[in-house]
Design a protein around this motif. Sequence first.
Motif, mmCIF file in Angstrom:
data_model
loop_
_atom_site.group_PDB
_atom_site.id
_atom_site.type_symbol
_atom_site.label_atom_id
_atom_site.label_comp_id
_atom_site.label_asym_id
_atom_site.label_seq_id
_atom_site.Cartn_x
_atom_site.Cartn_y
_atom_site.Cartn_z
ATOM 1 N N SER A 1 17.729 20.675 -18.991
ATOM 2 C CA SER A 1 17.950 20.478 -17.600
ATOM 3 C C SER A 1 18.713 18.520 -17.528
ATOM 4 N N LYS A 2 19.275 17.963 -18.310
ATOM 5 C CA LYS A 2 20.327 17.081 -17.647
ATOM 6 C C LYS A 2 21.185 17.296 -16.485
ATOM 7 N N GLU A 3 21.338 18.303 -15.874
ATOM 8 C CA GLU A 3 22.170 18.338 -15.268
ATOM 9 C C GLU A 3 21.672 19.310 -13.794
ATOM 10 N N PHE A 4 20.514 19.681 -13.955
ATOM 11 C CA PHE A 4 19.707 20.316 -12.395
ATOM 12 C C PHE A 4 18.723 18.357 -12.481
ATOM 13 N N LEU A 5 18.646 18.962 -10.801
ATOM 14 C CA LEU A 5 17.427 17.426 -9.738
ATOM 15 C C LEU A 5 16.108 18.065 -10.678
ATOM 16 N N ALA A 6 15.763 19.411 -10.998
ATOM 17 C CA ALA A 6 14.074 19.291 -11.550
ATOM 18 C C ALA A 6 14.577 19.943 -12.789
ATOM 19 N N PRO A 7 13.468 19.714 -13.636
ATOM 20 C CA PRO A 7 13.112 19.956 -14.951
ATOM 21 C C PRO A 7 12.955 21.699 -15.191
ATOM 22 N N ILE A 8 13.291 22.581 -15.954
ATOM 23 C CA ILE A 8 13.386 23.985 -15.878
ATOM 24 C C ILE A 8 12.463 23.707 -17.477
ATOM 25 N N ILE A 9 11.307 24.594 -17.390
ATOM 26 C CA ILE A 9 10.843 24.943 -18.572
ATOM 27 C C ILE A 9 10.261 26.400 -18.805
ATOM 28 N N THR A 10 9.650 26.515 -19.386
ATOM 29 C CA THR A 10 9.448 28.552 -20.378
ATOM 30 C C THR A 10 7.780 28.707 -19.901
ATOM 31 N N PRO A 11 7.670 29.576 -20.179
ATOM 32 C CA PRO A 11 6.225 29.462 -19.020
ATOM 33 C C PRO A 11 5.375 29.936 -20.364
ATOM 34 N N TYR A 12 5.438 29.221 -21.525
ATOM 35 C CA TYR A 12 4.757 29.292 -22.478
ATOM 36 C C TYR A 12 4.211 27.693 -22.178
ATOM 37 N N GLU A 13 4.905 26.865 -21.466
ATOM 38 C CA GLU A 13 5.467 24.975 -21.397
ATOM 39 C C GLU A 13 4.880 25.490 -19.670
ATOM 40 N N ALA A 14 5.095 25.803 -18.762
ATOM 41 C CA ALA A 14 4.191 26.556 -17.654
ATOM 42 C C ALA A 14 2.199 26.272 -18.224
ATOM 43 N N MET A 15 1.481 26.971 -19.228
ATOM 44 C CA MET A 15 0.561 27.457 -19.529
ATOM 45 C C MET A 15 0.060 25.729 -20.159
ATOM 46 N N LEU A 16 0.797 24.864 -21.052
ATOM 47 C CA LEU A 16 0.501 24.036 -21.504
ATOM 48 C C LEU A 16 0.406 23.910 -20.085
ATOM 49 N N ALA A 17 1.093 23.179 -19.124
ATOM 50 C CA ALA A 17 1.240 22.531 -18.665
ATOM 51 C C ALA A 17 -0.071 22.541 -17.313
ATOM 52 N N PHE A 18 -0.248 23.662 -16.910
ATOM 53 C CA PHE A 18 -0.727 23.941 -15.431
ATOM 54 C C PHE A 18 -2.177 24.373 -15.687
#
Length: 573
Positions: A371-388
């Motif tokens: 995600s270093k070159e992107f304006l916003a981070p990009i996560i995986t579905p598993y990481e989304a499960m942890l976050a949300f």
Amino acid sequence: MDFDSNYEIATTVDYILNRGFIRIALQFPDELLKDSRRVVRALKDELRRRLRPPSETARSDGLGGVRLFVMADTAYGSCCVDEVGASHVAADCVVHYGHACMSPTSTLPALFIFGKASVNIDACAESLASCCSTSVMPILVLFGLEYAHAMQDLKDKLMLRSSHSCDSNSAVHYADIPCSSMEPSENVDFDRRPTDTHNSAADDVTSNGNSESDHRQMIQATVNYKYRIGGLTWNLVDGRKMEDYLLFYIGSDNSAFANVVLTFNSCELDKISYVIDGVCYIRLFDDRLPSVRYYLVEKAKDANIVGILVGTLGAAGYLHMIHQIKELIEAAGKKVYTLVMGRPNPAKLANFPECDVFVYVSCAQTALLDSKEFLAPIITPYEAMLAFTGGSQWTGEYLMDFRDLIASSSLKVENTNEGARFSFLQGGYVECINLEDFCYIEEIDGASKDYCDETNTQYPCVSGKNYYGRGPIQISWNFNYGPAGVSIGFDGLGSPETVANDVIISFKTAFWYWMNNVHSIITSGQGFGATIRAINGAIECDGGNTAAVQARVGYYQDYCNQLGVAPGDNLTC
């Protein structure tokens, strides 16, 4: 290495003729596209040699009606079967060349030609023997699929080098590739996930020439806790777990290796045997990857708007995963967009600056984007499960394959009520899981609303500044920011964002508003309902937002019960 052997020309022709395929899509990654014409020519020559002389009705080219189509520049990751591209030529099957993730297809059968990358067997055997002689743990050898052809030679070399204390049959274990062809999986059973099994892709893969009973035996082995990842399979012996093994990986330091590192992050993996120009090298393993990914999870927790990036249109179950993630995000009280754009890049995602984070639904080996070159981070579905998911914590388990996540009990879409959440990145309490919890630092979509009372000349609005709700009590309007700033000691009109950025000022504004506008109301016995009117007036009272009023009353009654005091009368407005 012989060209026909490297591209398995004879095996491919066997697959085509035995299955009776007529229209075959040949999928090449960019780095192998230069060989595509030569591969097509070799396949045609082998087809002509195998087929009988043309009959009166046969095609004059001697191919028996077989047509070959070259596909390049895939819409998504080249490791996945491009069923969308193949459908444009009405292909009966796809022959996939090069690195593959072995994600199940949805509609088309596929044959995988991994290639035979060159490797220094002596160097690999030497480094493996060194690990074996120094490690007290058994060793599990995993490898990139393009190095599968060298595994038997490696075993033989290790047997010659190993001392009595390093018997390759007991101390070193090797993963295997059970098959190289795949059948489509239109109806994926997401309720079946054998314990300790990773990457259910292999459940939908069958070997060339295997009988139905052989396939049933392979599935039975899966139920008996066969591990699998990225096309590799292996069994553990003597009741051991993955944590009991030292992993020795042979291959490039690429997405396939990252998949192994995160999936089995609890295993000891201190060295990597990787290959450059056929030479085997060893380097120390950098274990910061799990920490980097967890940092992205924390950033995702603070997001208000989430974009779902569709990273595949072929992998079985991708639509189911998208629907699950969307429900999860909405249940967390966040706005969600679904975006289909092919392979993402910084320029494409820059068109959606309102998205605070993106969830990339793709195969396991393309899900990790830097995600270093992107304006916003990009996560995986598993990481989304942890976050949300409210109250979820990372236990060390990591599921890269979204189909494993669907089948697991981890992904549960439910409304939770856990109060305000502490943000480690912002250093304070931020939003709750539900919108009804009224715990946002800043008003939702506040910047789109006009809170400037131009008739108030004592505290005039400053151009370019917005006076929407901020802080614990969501102070708003210029006629509140102005006097609050004078009383507390900050520039309320010229720098209203201070209320959101400075935790001390934030709470001081809440106390200021309460003492000047609310305190006397409740102490005079007008009831809790009058405080709601004093704070939000017609926005909520008199039928403005009955649900919000009831939620406030519910919290108030709950706090009164915990404190052992009576809530009193006149609770609503």
